[in-house]
Design a protein around this motif. Structure first.
Motif, PDB file in Angstrom:
ATOM      1  N   LEU A  41      -0.244   1.093  -0.057  1.00 42.29           N
ATOM      2  CA  LEU A  41       0.348  -0.394   0.005  1.00 42.29           C
ATOM      3  C   LEU A  41      -1.025  -1.118   1.038  1.00 42.29           C
ATOM      4  N   PRO A  42      -1.444  -1.707  -0.176  1.00 45.93           N
ATOM      5  CA  PRO A  42      -2.967  -2.399   1.128  1.00 45.93           C
ATOM      6  C   PRO A  42      -2.777  -3.635   1.817  1.00 45.93           C
ATOM      7  N   TYR A  43      -1.305  -4.117   2.587  1.00 43.46           N
ATOM      8  CA  TYR A  43      -0.422  -4.407   3.203  1.00 43.46           C
ATOM      9  C   TYR A  43      -0.526  -3.798   4.520  1.00 43.46           C
ATOM     10  N   LEU A  44       0.561  -5.031   5.507  1.00 48.16           N
ATOM     11  CA  LEU A  44       0.745  -4.328   6.506  1.00 48.16           C
ATOM     12  C   LEU A  44       1.613  -3.654   6.626  1.00 48.16           C
ATOM     13  N   ALA A  45       3.102  -3.223   7.452  1.00 55.09           N
ATOM     14  CA  ALA A  45       4.296  -3.102   7.428  1.00 55.09           C
ATOM     15  C   ALA A  45       4.469  -4.396   7.710  1.00 55.09           C
ATOM     16  N   GLY A  46       6.307  -4.423   7.261  1.00 52.20           N
ATOM     17  CA  GLY A  46       6.610  -5.744   7.330  1.00 52.20           C
ATOM     18  C   GLY A  46       6.173  -6.154   6.145  1.00 52.20           C
ATOM     19  N   VAL A  68       7.952  10.176  -2.637  1.00 51.27           N
ATOM     20  CA  VAL A  68       7.073   9.418  -2.680  1.00 51.27           C
ATOM     21  C   VAL A  68       6.680   8.340  -1.131  1.00 51.27           C
ATOM     22  N   VAL A  69       5.339   8.808  -0.978  1.00 50.84           N
ATOM     23  CA  VAL A  69       5.333   8.344   1.034  1.00 50.84           C
ATOM     24  C   VAL A  69       4.210   7.582   0.572  1.00 50.84           C
ATOM     25  N   ILE A  70       5.159   6.306   1.141  1.00 49.15           N
ATOM     26  CA  ILE A  70       4.059   4.970   1.391  1.00 49.15           C
ATOM     27  C   ILE A  70       3.393   5.293   2.342  1.00 49.15           C
ATOM     28  N   GLU A  71       2.337   4.096   1.715  1.00 48.83           N
ATOM     29  CA  GLU A  71       0.836   4.288   3.268  1.00 48.83           C
ATOM     30  C   GLU A  71       0.735   3.256   2.869  1.00 48.83           C
ATOM     31  N   ASN A  72       0.488   2.945   4.612  1.00 45.57           N
ATOM     32  CA  ASN A  72       0.149   1.360   4.359  1.00 45.57           C
ATOM     33  C   ASN A  72      -0.958   1.532   4.751  1.00 45.57           C
TER      34      ASN A  72
END
Length: 328
Positions: A41-46, A68-72
């Motif tokens: 995710l090329p964006y910040l968490a939240g 499927v692991v999210i990586e910010n």
């Protein structure tokens, strides 16, 4: 040295030479997917995209039979994450949440570090969401007309927050200002969450974040929604008019997001990913979760999704030229 020993030495040398190739070949022979998948995710968490991706990752993982692991990887308007994925192996184990800023950044930045069309295989658009025009709930601005009057009374001085240069929250306000023939002072922040915090803290007068991020504060009565930027009223805010209904026609903007992988990813892998997301987006709980944050299922597959990227690039270039924005 006997012939047998010589043959053994040759065989051992050949095995050693081929060893580096053995692991990749073994992985290529594995059914996809056979290990966890990283979704960048090329964006910040939240943020809105982060919330959406987490809903979808939870649904699509079981369909594929892998986590499927999210990586910010936020930063530089999304460029940091995009560069990372552009250089990742084209094996289907690294995805990116591709969205409007990825296309816009081709013109917002002199050197974004990637090519939005050449470096990725864009599988499909997944969702879209409205952008919402907001002010602090304690503000004396109670309508779009009130905001327009204040902007015209103080040209170039009324401050508005965005989630960053080139984001929908930035370009959306510039489209609005162009339509009303007004000007305001742009204050960029790092993401839609910070944008909302700035409006809540009266650091700026107004902003236009993705509805998914602003909705909890609107629901709590801390932010006031003046209008949504979609073509019709949003189901979670049925009392809030569209900009057209509020007297500003011709300004329609939705934030969209999808799934993309590095260029060169095999067709068979792409088809599995696409099929999994199509199944996930039909699940009633997924549809409901997206709607609760002001989003909706909005599928565009293959070439239709690529065409969407091209339209976003053209519209960004045109808007930058119109308002005099220079690439960073």
């Amino acid at each position: 040295m006997t012939d047998m020993n010589r043959r053994r030495l040759v065989g051992a040398g050949l095995a050693a030479a081929l060893a580096p190739l053995a692991a990749p070949l073994a992985r290529a022979a594995e059914p996809y997917p056979s290990r966890p998948i990283k979704w960048v995710l090329p964006y910040l968490a939240g943020t809105g995209p982060d919330n959406t991706a987490r809903i979808l990752a939870e649904a699509v993982g079981p369909i594929l039979g892998q986590s499927v692991v999210i990586e910010n990887r936020g930063g530089a308007g999304g460029n940091i994450g995009a560069k990372l994925v552009a250089r990742a192996p084209a094996d289907g184990y690294t995805w990116i949440y591709s969205a409007a800023p990825m296309a816009a950044n081709m013109f917002m930045y002199k050197s974004p570090g990637f090519d939005a069309l050449k470096d990725f295989r864009h599988i499909m658009r997944l969702t879209s969401a409205d952008v919402v025009l907001i002010v602090n709930a304690d503000s004396d601005i109670r309508s779009v007309d009130d905001l327009v009057r204040q902007i015209r009374a103080r040209p170039g001085k009324v401050e508005y927050a965005s989630g960053g240069v080139g984001t929908p929250s930035h370009l959306g306000v510039e489209m609005f200002l162009d339509a009303i023939k007004g000007s305001a002072l742009h204050v960029p922040y790092k993401g839609a969450s910070e944008l909302c915090t700035a409006v809540l803290g009266n650091q700026v007068v107004f902003g236009a974040p993705i509805l998914a991020v602003a909705y909890p504060q609107i629901q709590a009565g801390r932010l006031r929604a003046l209008a949504v930027t979609g073509p019709r009223r949003n189901a979670v805010l049925p009392q809030v008019p569209t900009l057209a209904e509020a007297g500003v026609p011709g300004v329609e903007l939705t934030s969209w997001g999808g799934i993309s992988v590095p260029a060169g990813t095999p067709d068979a892998v792409v088809e599995k990913i696409q099929s999994a997301f199509v199944q996930a987006l039909k699940q009633p709980r997924v549809i409901a979760a997206l709607q609760e944050q002001g989003g909706q299922v909005d599928i565009q597959e293959g070439s239709a999704y690529v065409d969407g990227f091209k339209r976003e690039m053209r519209s960004t270039q045109a808007m930058m030229k119109k308002v005099g924005l220079e690439p960073l």
